[in-house]
Write a protein that holds these residues in place. Structure first.
Motif, PDB file in Angstrom:
ATOM      1  N   PRO A  78      -3.106  44.938  32.562  1.00  0.00           N
ATOM      2  CA  PRO A  78      -4.609  44.726  32.185  1.00  0.00           C
ATOM      3  C   PRO A  78      -4.663  43.475  31.561  1.00  0.00           C
ATOM      4  O   PRO A  78      -3.963  43.222  30.547  1.00  0.00           O
ATOM      5  CB  PRO A  78      -5.051  45.912  31.358  1.00  0.00           C
ATOM      6  CG  PRO A  78      -4.149  47.135  31.690  1.00  0.00           C
ATOM      7  CD  PRO A  78      -2.774  46.300  32.144  1.00  0.00           C
ATOM      8  N   GLY A  79      -5.581  42.530  31.978  1.00  0.00           N
ATOM      9  CA  GLY A  79      -5.675  41.453  31.253  1.00  0.00           C
ATOM     10  C   GLY A  79      -4.878  40.139  31.596  1.00  0.00           C
ATOM     11  O   GLY A  79      -4.918  39.097  31.128  1.00  0.00           O
ATOM     12  N   PHE A  80      -3.992  40.246  32.736  1.00  0.00           N
ATOM     13  CA  PHE A  80      -3.260  39.224  33.210  1.00  0.00           C
ATOM     14  C   PHE A  80      -3.461  39.296  34.798  1.00  0.00           C
ATOM     15  O   PHE A  80      -3.815  40.089  35.520  1.00  0.00           O
ATOM     16  CB  PHE A  80      -1.998  39.677  32.944  1.00  0.00           C
ATOM     17  CG  PHE A  80      -1.265  39.239  31.488  1.00  0.00           C
ATOM     18  CD1 PHE A  80      -0.683  38.162  31.352  1.00  0.00           C
ATOM     19  CD2 PHE A  80      -1.765  40.176  30.641  1.00  0.00           C
ATOM     20  CE1 PHE A  80      -0.002  38.000  30.035  1.00  0.00           C
ATOM     21  CE2 PHE A  80      -1.340  39.945  29.385  1.00  0.00           C
ATOM     22  CZ  PHE A  80      -0.519  38.903  29.163  1.00  0.00           C
ATOM     23  N   ARG A  81      -3.323  37.782  35.348  1.00  0.00           N
ATOM     24  CA  ARG A  81      -3.026  37.715  36.624  1.00  0.00           C
ATOM     25  C   ARG A  81      -1.821  37.472  37.127  1.00  0.00           C
ATOM     26  O   ARG A  81      -0.758  36.935  36.316  1.00  0.00           O
ATOM     27  CB  ARG A  81      -3.718  36.193  36.914  1.00  0.00           C
ATOM     28  CG  ARG A  81      -5.465  36.126  36.524  1.00  0.00           C
ATOM     29  CD  ARG A  81      -6.027  37.157  37.389  1.00  0.00           C
ATOM     30  NE  ARG A  81      -6.791  38.236  36.637  1.00  0.00           N
ATOM     31  CZ  ARG A  81      -7.418  39.050  36.945  1.00  0.00           C
ATOM     32  NH1 ARG A  81      -8.073  39.128  38.226  1.00  0.00           N
ATOM     33  NH2 ARG A  81      -7.982  40.106  36.215  1.00  0.00           N
ATOM     34  N   GLU A  82      -1.363  37.868  38.217  1.00  0.00           N
ATOM     35  CA  GLU A  82       0.012  37.876  38.842  1.00  0.00           C
ATOM     36  C   GLU A  82       0.254  36.693  39.679  1.00  0.00           C
ATOM     37  O   GLU A  82      -0.614  36.497  40.534  1.00  0.00           O
ATOM     38  CB  GLU A  82       0.282  39.147  39.588  1.00  0.00           C
ATOM     39  CG  GLU A  82       1.590  39.131  40.010  1.00  0.00           C
ATOM     40  CD  GLU A  82       1.801  40.289  41.019  1.00  0.00           C
ATOM     41  OE1 GLU A  82       2.569  41.177  40.580  1.00  0.00           O
ATOM     42  OE2 GLU A  82       1.312  40.329  42.165  1.00  0.00           O
ATOM     43  N   ALA A  83       0.954  35.917  39.329  1.00  0.00           N
ATOM     44  CA  ALA A  83       1.240  34.711  40.289  1.00  0.00           C
ATOM     45  C   ALA A  83       2.562  34.513  40.719  1.00  0.00           C
ATOM     46  O   ALA A  83       3.490  34.964  40.096  1.00  0.00           O
ATOM     47  CB  ALA A  83       1.003  33.339  39.459  1.00  0.00           C
ATOM     48  N   ILE A  84       2.664  34.234  42.086  1.00  0.00           N
ATOM     49  CA  ILE A  84       4.123  34.167  42.894  1.00  0.00           C
ATOM     50  C   ILE A  84       4.294  32.813  43.046  1.00  0.00           C
ATOM     51  O   ILE A  84       3.546  32.481  43.746  1.00  0.00           O
ATOM     52  CB  ILE A  84       4.413  35.119  43.935  1.00  0.00           C
ATOM     53  CG1 ILE A  84       4.203  36.486  43.511  1.00  0.00           C
ATOM     54  CG2 ILE A  84       5.614  34.818  44.465  1.00  0.00           C
ATOM     55  CD1 ILE A  84       4.270  37.538  44.574  1.00  0.00           C
ATOM     56  N   VAL A  85       5.385  32.071  42.535  1.00  0.00           N
ATOM     57  CA  VAL A  85       5.523  30.550  42.797  1.00  0.00           C
ATOM     58  C   VAL A  85       7.159  30.435  43.074  1.00  0.00           C
ATOM     59  O   VAL A  85       7.883  30.821  42.136  1.00  0.00           O
ATOM     60  CB  VAL A  85       5.128  29.967  41.488  1.00  0.00           C
ATOM     61  CG1 VAL A  85       5.534  28.304  41.634  1.00  0.00           C
ATOM     62  CG2 VAL A  85       3.660  29.954  40.861  1.00  0.00           C
TER      63      VAL A  85
END
Length: 279
Positions: A78-85
Motif C-alpha cells: 500500500p502507498g507504492f507503485r510498482e515499476a519494471i525497468v
C-alpha cells in the motif's frame, strides 16, 4: 546529477550488463534482417502528472530522464507503485519521494535528500558492532600519522584480498591506515579458517598475514583468539564477500578499491559527499 542518484541507476541497470546466452545471440543475429523491418511499437500514453503513476514516473525520470518503464501499476505494498525497468522491479512511493529496490542488496532511497536510507541505517549499526572487537585483536598496517583509518574484513585465500594487501604500502602513502579483521570465507573449521587462526596466534601477526597471503607457510598454532567472533561480526554487518572496506562511520566503501580511489572516497565522505559509499 549527484553520485547517490548514479549509484541507484547502477543497481537499476545491472541486468543490462549480463551477457546474452550464445543461442539467444545467434538467434538475434540470424533474425536481424527481419526485425529491422518490424514496425516500432506505439508509444504508451504518459500518466497524468497529478496521479500516483505520474508522480512515480517523474521520480524515476529524476534518476534518468530516459527511463521508460515496461510496466507501471499499483504495487502489492500500500502507498507504492510498482515499476519494471529493464527487467528490474522497483517500488516508488505514491508521493514520488522514495524508491525501494528489492533483492539481496536491496535499498531504500530518499530522492529528495539524495540519500540511501538503508545504507545509512546499516552504517550506524556497523559502527556500534565494530566496537566489540578490541584494537589489540586487529592486524594494523598504518602510516605514522594516518588521515583515515578503515576496517577491512579479509581472507588469506581470496584474490582481491591478496591484491589489496600487495598495495598496503600505497594505502599507507595515501594516509590510510588498514585495520584487518578475519573473515575466513570457507567457514569455521575449514583449512582457510585454520590458517587464519594460525595468523592471529603468531607472535608477529603482520608478518604471518603477509606470509599467508603469499602462500608462504605459517606455523600451525592454537591460542585464544577472536577469529570466531570476527567471522560472526562480518555476517552481522552485511558482508557478502571479501574484502569488505568500512569507513570509520560504518559506511561500506566497497570490496577491493585501489588506493588513490579509496582516498578520494574517504575525502568525499569526510566532506559530507553523498556518493562516497560503495557503487
Amino acid at each position: 546529477m549527484k553520485r547517490t542518484t548514479l549509484a541507484l541507476l547502477g543497481l537499476v541497470s545491472l541486468a543490462a550488463c549480463a551477457q546474452a546466452p550464445q543461442g539467444a545471440a545467434a538467434d538475434a543475429a540470424g533474425s536481424q534482417a527481419a526485425t529491422a523491418q518490424a514496425p516500432a511499437p506505439a508509444p504508451k500514453a504518459a500518466p497524468r502528472p497529478d496521479t500516483p503513476e505520474g508522480r512515480a514516473l517523474a521520480a524515476l525520470r529524476e534518476l534518468d530522464p530516459n527511463i521508460e518503464p515496461d510496466r507501471l501499476r499499483a504495487a502489492p505494498i500500500p502507498g507504492f507503485r510498482e515499476a519494471i525497468v529493464s527487467g528490474q522491479t522497483l517500488y516508488v512511493s505514491d508521493d514520488g519521494r522514495y524508491v525501494f529496490i528489492p533483492g539481496v542488496n536491496g535499498a531504500l532511497f530518499d530522492i529528495r535528500q539524495q540519500k540511501n536510507l538503508s545504507e545509512a541505517s546499516l552504517a550506524s549499526l556497523r559502527r556500534e558492532l565494530l566496537q566489540e572487537i578490541p584494537k589489540s585483536e586487529r592486524i594494523v598496517f598504518a602510516p605514522p600519522d594516518p588521515k583515515y583509518t578503515v576496517t577491512v574484513f579479509t581472507d588469506v585465500e581470496c584474490g582481491y584480498c591478496r591484491k589489496l594487501h600487495q598495495e598496503i604500502a600505497e594505502y599507507n602513502r595515501q594516509g590510510i591506515a588498514i585495520e584487518y579483521l578475519a573473515f575466513p570465507r570457507m567457514g569455521l573449521g575449514s583449512e582457510d579458517y585454520r590458517k587464519m587462526v594460525a595468523v592471529w596466534c603468531a607472535p608477529d601477526r603482520r608478518r604471518a598475514l603477509t606470509d599467508a597471503k603469499n602462500d608462504r607457510p605459517v606455523p600451525v598454532r592454537e591460542c585464544k583468539t577472536t577469529v570466531n567472533q570476527q567471522y560472526a561480526l562480518g555476517q552481522r554487518v552485511g558482508l557478502t564477500g571479501t574484502p569488505m572496506i568500512l569507513a570509520p562511520d560504518g559506511t561500506q566503501l566497497g570490496g577491493y578499491v585501489p588506493p588513490r580511489q579509496l582516498r578520494e572516497r574517504l575525502d568525499k565522505l569526510a566532506q559530507g559527499g553523498a556518493g562516497a559509499g560503495a557503487p
